[in-house]
Design a protein around this motif. Structure first.
Motif, short mmCIF file in Angstrom:
data_model
loop_
_atom_site.label_atom_id
_atom_site.label_comp_id
_atom_site.label_asym_id
_atom_site.label_seq_id
_atom_site.Cartn_x
_atom_site.Cartn_y
_atom_site.Cartn_z
N TYR A 29 -9.57 13.45 -3.29
CA TYR A 29 -9.23 13.25 -1.88
C TYR A 29 -7.84 12.62 -1.80
N LYS A 38 -5.45 9.56 0.12
CA LYS A 38 -5.46 8.34 0.92
C LYS A 38 -4.14 8.31 1.66
N TYR A 39 -4.23 8.09 2.97
CA TYR A 39 -3.01 7.97 3.75
C TYR A 39 -2.97 6.55 4.31
N GLU A 86 -1.42 8.74 -1.20
CA GLU A 86 -1.97 8.66 -2.54
C GLU A 86 -2.92 9.84 -2.75
N GLY A 92 -3.66 3.93 2.82
CA GLY A 92 -4.81 3.18 2.35
C GLY A 92 -6.15 3.71 2.81
N ARG A 93 -6.14 4.70 3.74
CA ARG A 93 -7.44 5.21 4.22
C ARG A 93 -7.75 6.57 3.62
N GLU A 94 -8.99 6.72 3.23
CA GLU A 94 -9.43 7.95 2.58
C GLU A 94 -9.57 9.08 3.58
N HIS A 95 -9.12 10.27 3.18
CA HIS A 95 -9.32 11.44 4.05
C HIS A 95 -9.80 12.61 3.22
N THR A 97 0.84 -1.19 0.00
CA THR A 97 0.00 0.00 0.00
C THR A 97 0.87 1.24 0.00
#
Ligand code: ATP
Ligand code: MG
Lengths: 264, 319
Positions: free
Chosen positions: A74, A76-77, A20, A79-82, A16
């Motif tokens: 947006y 992704k840090y 991103e 793998g998690r969207e912020h 990952t």
């Protein structure tokens, strides 16, 4: 425009990405400063970012760190969207930046600037123990030594030459121990003779820390020497992304970024 | 808990100053000692104003909190029948702190002239409330504050002024030390960081509004204590405490003294109060003009206040 990465076909790791950007878009009136930018960075990468003035490099950093809200897209840090990020939440995640124009506490000394950064990092905002207690002073001195600012510790920041200010600006972001550090033109305002020394200091300090580092840079010699991967921005888009030799050798990059007419 | 050597040094400095002032109290004539009581009490409000200035916030309405502190003492006596000075002062601090907690989140969103104006507006709202609801507040006549006990000790009328001097001095010492410790603490530096560069502060992961709120509450608590001490010492409270000219005086005294050290505003207050009393006595017709001229001279010649004289002096002797 097809990003050059597809053409160059650089092998990317399957883990990952640490950071991103997905479809980031930002328009200022008639100017599209960030045009549907999607790009990913792996842990430990050292990436150079090039592009002519007004290409949207700083805007990219502003959007990624939540200083400017994107119109769409947006990040992704890990793998998690912020979305709805602010600088504060970005920093809390582990994304820090330095500034094209150093943002410092001008009326305080170099040491005090470092102490404040460390105190915030260590969440000592509300402590009644003095800022300048023995253990904190050790930490701040170590930070300044690492960036070769030890001798300037007691100088008021307002009196510091530009090159030192840039380094202090980077050191304060580094003090937060982010996993991603975005450096906006670390060597601008620094004399040509000092650029390599400054970059040696910075990359030396960063190498031990296993950070993912992006640095925006206009001096191609600096990019060639320090970046393993290069992104080229033009008019808000990434027109090339790949190994530095490939990107810097690409005809379109040479024409649009370096202003070298091919075959001339 | 182990006390930090820096704070120990600050504590000793405050103890020394308080000891000197305590001795002075034995020697001063009644009237001068009363002036000093009022000045030391008022200096806590001026410290509050200076503390906000360090965070880049200019309060034009700090009188709000001194009025709340003063009326809290008056009501504490009248409504709750509290006659112990320390309890009354605790009520004063609690009331002003609570008010700051309530309105701070709104006020701390503003900066510069907007902060000055909105703080002024709040104090003027209180001023008109105190004036209009005269059945509850005594209107423009205000309210009387009778003699209170100190730690249960009921002083004879003749000795009361002396007791209040030492009460004020004790509160002053505690507040001065708290301020000195705060200035040296991370929160104290973060307030200066707010003034210098808000962008950097947010990019360190700190919250500008939380740091200014912290300073705002601390300033309100100090000012509430100041108002409470004033009410006890003078024995009377009136709406003028919340009037803008009172806040203007705090600001004047803070500029006069400076903001770089916790003691600077104290110097400013003592000088201001002396000028106020003696100029009005000796130059009855032109004393306000004289005050204005002094203000102008300070701003032009010593923009960092009287305390910068001491700093220049000590820097020269350190070199
Ligand atoms: N806050 C803003 N408001 C309006 N326009 C903006 C704003 N920020 C950036 N722009 C515009 O967006 C475009 C991209 O600017 P940006 O600063 O990101 O470029 P850059 O690549 O960093 O340039 P440089 O190399 O000169 O630093 C420019 O046309 C700029 O004028
Ligand atoms: Mg830029």
């Amino acid at each position: 425009m097809e990003p050059l990465r597809a053409i160059l076909g650089e092998a990317r790791s399957v883990s990952t990405p640490v950071l991103e950007a997905v479809g980031l878009h930002k328009r200022f009136g008639a100017v599209i400063a960030c045009h549907d930018v999607s790009v990913a960075f792996d842990a430990g990468e050292l990436v150079g970012v090039v592009g002519p003035n007004g290409a949207g490099k700083t805007t990219f950093v502003n959007v990624v760190t939540g200083y400017v809200a994107p119109d769409s897209g947006y990040i992704k840090y890990r793998g998690r969207e912020h979305s709805g990020l602010t600088p504060r939440t970005a920093v809390t995640l582990g994304i820090a930046r330095s500034f094209q124009h150093p943002q410092l506490y001008e009326s305080l000394t170099v040491l005090e600037n470092a102490l404040i950064a460390l105190a915030v990092k260590e969440r000592r905002h509300a402590s009644w123990r003095p800022l300048k207690q023995a253990r904190a002073l050790q930490g701040a001195s170590a930070l300044l030594e690492r960036f070769e600012l030890g001798e300037a510790a007691d100088v008021e920041v307002g009196q510091l030459p530009e090159g030192r200010r840039k380094v202090l600006d980077i050191a304060m972001s580094f003090a937060l121990r982010p996993s991603v550090l975005l450096l906006d033109e670390p060597t601008s305002g620094v004399s040509a003779a000092e650029k390599f020394a400054l970059m040696d200091t910075v990359t030396g300090a960063l190498a031990e820390a296993q950070m993912t580092v992006l640095f925006i840079e206009h001096d191609m010699e600096v990019v060639e020497r320090y970046a393993r991967r290069v992104l080229a921005f033009v008019e808000g888009r990434i027109i090339a992304d790949g190994r530095s030799a490939d990107v810097l050798g690409d005809a379109r990059v040479r024409e649009l970024v370096l202003g070298v007419a091919e075959g001339a | 808990m182990k006390i930090d050597p820096g704070n120990l040094r600050r504590l000793l400095g405050v103890v020394l100053l308080v000891a000197v002032l305590a001795l002075l109290g034995l020697w001063l004539a009644g009237w001068t000692r009363f002036l000093l009581t009022v000045a030391l009490g008022e200096s806590l409000a001026v410290i509050g104003v200076a503390l906000l200035m360090r965070a880049g916030l200019v309060s034009f309405g700090q009188g709000l909190f001194s009025a709340v502190g003063a009326y809290a003492v008056a009501y504490g006596m009248r409504l709750w029948g509290i006659h112990e000075a320390l309890l009354l002062l605790a009520v004063a601090v609690a009331a002003s702190t609570l008010l700051a907690v309530a309105i701070g989140p709104l006020i701390c969103r503003y900066r510069q002239i907007f902060f000055a104006m909105i703080s002024l507006a709040f104090s003027m709202v209180l001023y008109s409330i105190l004036l209009k609801f005269n059945t509850a507040t005594g209107g423009s006549d205000g309210m009387e504050v009778t003699a209170a006990t100190v730690l249960g000790y009921h002083a004879a009328a003749k000795a009361l002024a002396g007791v209040y001097y030492y009460l004020t001095l004790a509160c002053f010492g505690v507040a001065l030390f708290a301020t000195a410790a705060y200035y040296a603490s991370p929160a104290g530096y973060l307030a200066r960081a707010v003034r210098d560069n808000e962008i950097r502060l947010e990019y360190l992961g700190a919250s500008v509004s939380r740091e200014t709120f912290r300073a705002y509450i601390f300033a309100a608590a100090l000012t509430g204590l100041s108002g409470g001490l004033f009410a006890l010492a003078v024995g009377h409270v009136s709406p003028t405490l919340a009037y803008w000219t009172k806040s203007g005086e705090f600001l004047f005294a803070a500029l006069l003294g400076g903001t770089s050290s916790p003691i600077a505003p104290v110097v400013g207050t003592v000088v201001f109060e002396s000028l106020n009393s003696y100029l009005s006595a000796y130059l009855p017709n032109v004393w306000q003009m004289a005050l204005g001229a002094i203000m102008l001279a300070i701003i032009l010649l010593m923009p960092r206040g009287l305390w910068s004289l001491y700093e220049r002096f000590s820097a020269r002797h350190a070199a």
